[in-house]
Design an enzyme around this catalytic site. Structure first.
Site, PDB file in Angstrom:
ATOM      1  N   ASN A 281       0.851  -1.045   0.029  1.00 24.28           N
ATOM      2  CA  ASN A 281       0.120  -0.009   0.094  1.00 24.28           C
ATOM      3  C   ASN A 281       0.968   1.107  -0.078  1.00 24.28           C
ATOM      4  O   ASN A 281       1.428   1.533   1.056  1.00 24.28           O
ATOM      5  CB  ASN A 281      -0.816  -0.026   1.269  1.00 24.28           C
ATOM      6  CG  ASN A 281      -1.730   0.997   1.044  1.00 24.28           C
ATOM      7  OD1 ASN A 281      -1.571   2.027   0.084  1.00 24.28           O
ATOM      8  ND2 ASN A 281      -2.696   1.188   2.468  1.00 24.28           N
TER       9      ASN A 281
ATOM     10  N   ARG B 217      -2.606  -1.776  -3.575  1.00 21.91           N
ATOM     11  CA  ARG B 217      -3.660  -1.053  -3.251  1.00 21.91           C
ATOM     12  C   ARG B 217      -3.950   0.179  -4.174  1.00 21.91           C
ATOM     13  O   ARG B 217      -2.716   0.995  -4.136  1.00 21.91           O
ATOM     14  CB  ARG B 217      -4.011  -0.802  -1.787  1.00 21.91           C
ATOM     15  CG  ARG B 217      -5.042  -0.011  -1.553  1.00 21.91           C
ATOM     16  CD  ARG B 217      -5.308   0.719  -0.036  1.00 21.91           C
ATOM     17  NE  ARG B 217      -6.363   1.404   0.033  1.00 21.91           N
ATOM     18  CZ  ARG B 217      -6.604   2.356   1.014  1.00 21.91           C
ATOM     19  NH1 ARG B 217      -5.547   2.598   1.819  1.00 21.91           N
ATOM     20  NH2 ARG B 217      -7.504   3.164   0.904  1.00 21.91           N
TER      21      ARG B 217
ATOM     22  N   HIS C  71     -13.220   2.758   0.203  1.00 20.36           N
ATOM     23  CA  HIS C  71     -12.976   1.629   1.064  1.00 20.36           C
ATOM     24  C   HIS C  71     -13.653   0.403   0.489  1.00 20.36           C
ATOM     25  O   HIS C  71     -14.123  -0.350   1.330  1.00 20.36           O
ATOM     26  CB  HIS C  71     -14.001   1.883   2.505  1.00 20.36           C
ATOM     27  CG  HIS C  71     -13.369   3.151   3.052  1.00 20.36           C
ATOM     28  ND1 HIS C  71     -13.886   4.083   3.737  1.00 20.36           N
ATOM     29  CD2 HIS C  71     -12.239   3.473   3.519  1.00 20.36           C
ATOM     30  CE1 HIS C  71     -13.463   5.234   4.391  1.00 20.36           C
ATOM     31  NE2 HIS C  71     -12.146   4.595   4.098  1.00 20.36           N
TER      32      HIS C  71
ATOM     33  N   ASN D 137     -10.505   6.502  10.475  1.00 22.53           N
ATOM     34  CA  ASN D 137     -10.243   8.024  10.239  1.00 22.53           C
ATOM     35  C   ASN D 137     -11.115   8.534   9.254  1.00 22.53           C
ATOM     36  O   ASN D 137     -11.459   9.817   9.301  1.00 22.53           O
ATOM     37  CB  ASN D 137      -8.643   8.379  10.012  1.00 22.53           C
ATOM     38  CG  ASN D 137      -8.110   8.964  11.111  1.00 22.53           C
ATOM     39  OD1 ASN D 137      -8.463   9.723  11.682  1.00 22.53           O
ATOM     40  ND2 ASN D 137      -6.620   8.530  11.224  1.00 22.53           N
TER      41      ASN D 137
ATOM     42  N   ARG E 129     -12.460  15.430   8.024  1.00 21.56           N
ATOM     43  CA  ARG E 129     -13.137  15.665   6.891  1.00 21.56           C
ATOM     44  C   ARG E 129     -14.616  16.126   7.361  1.00 21.56           C
ATOM     45  O   ARG E 129     -15.212  15.374   8.118  1.00 21.56           O
ATOM     46  CB  ARG E 129     -13.220  14.378   5.922  1.00 21.56           C
ATOM     47  CG  ARG E 129     -11.955  14.317   5.169  1.00 21.56           C
ATOM     48  CD  ARG E 129     -11.844  13.179   4.350  1.00 21.56           C
ATOM     49  NE  ARG E 129     -10.962  12.015   4.805  1.00 21.56           N
ATOM     50  CZ  ARG E 129     -10.757  11.003   4.395  1.00 21.56           C
ATOM     51  NH1 ARG E 129     -11.409  10.289   3.446  1.00 21.56           N
ATOM     52  NH2 ARG E 129      -9.662  10.059   4.818  1.00 21.56           N
TER      53      ARG E 129
ATOM     54  N   GLY F 123     -15.381   1.631  14.508  1.00 24.45           N
ATOM     55  CA  GLY F 123     -16.450   0.594  14.444  1.00 24.45           C
ATOM     56  C   GLY F 123     -15.864  -0.740  14.954  1.00 24.45           C
ATOM     57  O   GLY F 123     -16.844  -1.257  15.973  1.00 24.45           O
TER      58      GLY F 123
ATOM     59  N   GLU G 238      -8.274  -5.410   4.735  1.00 22.19           N
ATOM     60  CA  GLU G 238      -8.015  -5.197   3.143  1.00 22.19           C
ATOM     61  C   GLU G 238      -6.850  -5.850   2.670  1.00 22.19           C
ATOM     62  O   GLU G 238      -7.097  -6.382   1.600  1.00 22.19           O
ATOM     63  CB  GLU G 238      -8.098  -3.645   3.223  1.00 22.19           C
ATOM     64  CG  GLU G 238      -9.395  -2.816   3.539  1.00 22.19           C
ATOM     65  CD  GLU G 238      -9.006  -1.440   3.818  1.00 22.19           C
ATOM     66  OE1 GLU G 238      -8.641  -1.218   4.766  1.00 22.19           O
ATOM     67  OE2 GLU G 238      -9.590  -0.685   3.264  1.00 22.19           O
TER      68      GLU G 238
END
Ligand code: AMP
Length: 401
Positions: free
Chosen positions: A7, A91, A180, A211, A241, A333, A385
């Site tokens: 990544n 990714r 995502h 985040n 954000r 979560g 992921e």
């Protein structure tokens, strides 16, 4: 087969090496501050001690070379030779409308990712650097790309189009893409497996809240709506954000405060969300600590965050004409029992009934946190992921042979 998952960010590179015979992680790590004065490589071989090395790493090719040195190191390594790596998965943030799934890297695929730089100017260029670096360091080893947007390519036109002049879509491909996707796809599949029910029968709302945060409505195993849009700014309130707002706020603020495009972009992406409302932190741990201590700014930030999250859950239940499963994943979560509790508390009209004790249990495993009477199954599923990318890489490389 051993698969290396990469990544690549503009100044960082995360990696995980998988043994896909049993889907175990052999080693993982991170190179930070690439191109800066002192770069840091942190390498964690499974079952051995973590090592940190500070050196000058000017670009991604050197970063991957250093990673491969660590992976084959006598003391800290997990491989006897680089040749054991049979495929590399990368990714990539934006796959535009071209990529509806992961793909084997070819010159055409790289050209297409470059063509999409416009849509993800901060994220797609480092992905190309990562691919080039892997090609230089591991010639002949196949590379596969997995896109954050691909899972959402099943959204219908009525969902992905913005109600603005259509010429903008035709000329610039302005539409909703989501993000995502790898995580939403992974946790929705794990949810169906956990419940031992065919995914084709299920209406699942996946809440990837870390985040960055996004929700997806997964109906019959495919994404029918997701909260992020052209960029990962739309939708939920996040750490820094803003999420949804009236677009006029942008032009109004630019005018009144004499802000440039990059300044207003920075305001909305880096100085908004929990950070802006609390005035203290973008981290949910600090926000909930402040809320528990009765601090007014943190309390407001927490309430806004939860309220906006709950509104989206309601919207997606409406979008699918019902919901069977709600999944919580990612940093907030998976870890914040209080965010889950407060959100579910006001979903009783959907038949959601949370077991408060089960909700408090911590484990790295998928688990149910709703009561047996709950009409909706509420699950906490750790996202992965990298594993999803490794699985796609293995499958695509085997199919290409
Ligand atoms: P991610 O982007 O998925 O890595 O999530 C990172 C975010 O998860 C952090 O910025 C925190 O806001 C949040 N987080 C991590 N651990 C906890 C925790 N124990 N309680 C609440 N939030 C947490």
């Amino acid at each position: 087969m051993k698969v290396l998952v990469i990544n690549a960010g503009s100044s960082s590179l995360k990696y995980q090496l998988y043994d896909m015979t049993n889907e175990t992680v052999l080693a993982k790590g991170l190179v930070e501050r690439i191109g800066m004065d002192s770069s840091i490589l942190t390498h964690k071989p499974t079952g051995k001690e973590e090592v940190t090395e500070v050196s000058e790493i000017l670009e991604h090719t050197t970063a991957i070379r250093k990673v491969l040195e660590k992976l084959t190191d006598k003391e800290h390594g997990v491989l006897s030779s680089v040749d054991e790596i049979q495929a590399v998965g990368h990714r990539v943030v934006h796959g535009g409308e071209t990529f509806k799934g992961s793909a084997l890297v070819t010159p055409e695929v790289k050209a297409e990712i470059r063509r999409l730089f416009d849509l993800a100017p901060l994220h797609n260029p480092p992905a190309i650097m990562g691919i080039n670096a892997a090609e230089v360091n591991m010639p002949g080893v196949p590379n596969v790309v997995a896109f954050d947007t691909a899972f959402h390519q099943t959204m219908e036109e009525k969902v992905y189009l913005y109600p603005i002049p259509k010429v903008l879509y035709k000329k610039h491909r302005i539409r909703r893409y989501g993000a995502h996707g790898t995580s939403h796809q992974y946790v929705s599949r794990v949810a169906a497996e956990f419940l031992n029910r065919p995914i084709e029968e299920l209406k699942i709302i996946t809440c990837h809240i870390g985040n960055g945060a996004s929700l997806t409505a997964v109906k019959g195993g495919v994404s029918v709506d997701t909260s992020m849009g052209l960029t990962p700014l739309e939708g939920l309130m996040m750490g820094t954000r803003s999420g949804d707002l009236d677009p006029t706020v942008v032009t109004f603020v630019m005018n009144k405060e004499e802000l440039s495009i990059s300044e207003v972009n920075s305001m909305l992406n880096k100085h908004s969300g929990l950070l802006a409302i609390s005035g203290s932190s973008s981290d949910m741990r600090d926000i909930t600590d402040g809320w528990e201590a009765g601090k007014p700014n943190e309390t407001l930030a927490f309430e806004m965050y939860e309220y906006r999250l709950r509104k989206y859950i309601g919207a997606y239940a409406a979008a699918m004409n019902g919901v069977d499963v709600i999944v919580f994943t990612a940093g907030v979560g998976e870890n914040s029992a209080i965010v889950r509790e407060k959100t579910c508390e006001n979903l009783s009209y959907l038949g959601v009934e949370l077991d408060k004790e089960l909700n408090k249990v911590r484990s790295g495993e998928p688990r149910r946190i709703s009561t047996p009477n709950s009409k909706v199954e509420v699950l906490v599923i750790p996202t992965n992921e990298e594993l999803m990318i490794a699985r796609d890489t293995l499958q695509i490389v085997q199919e290409s042979k």
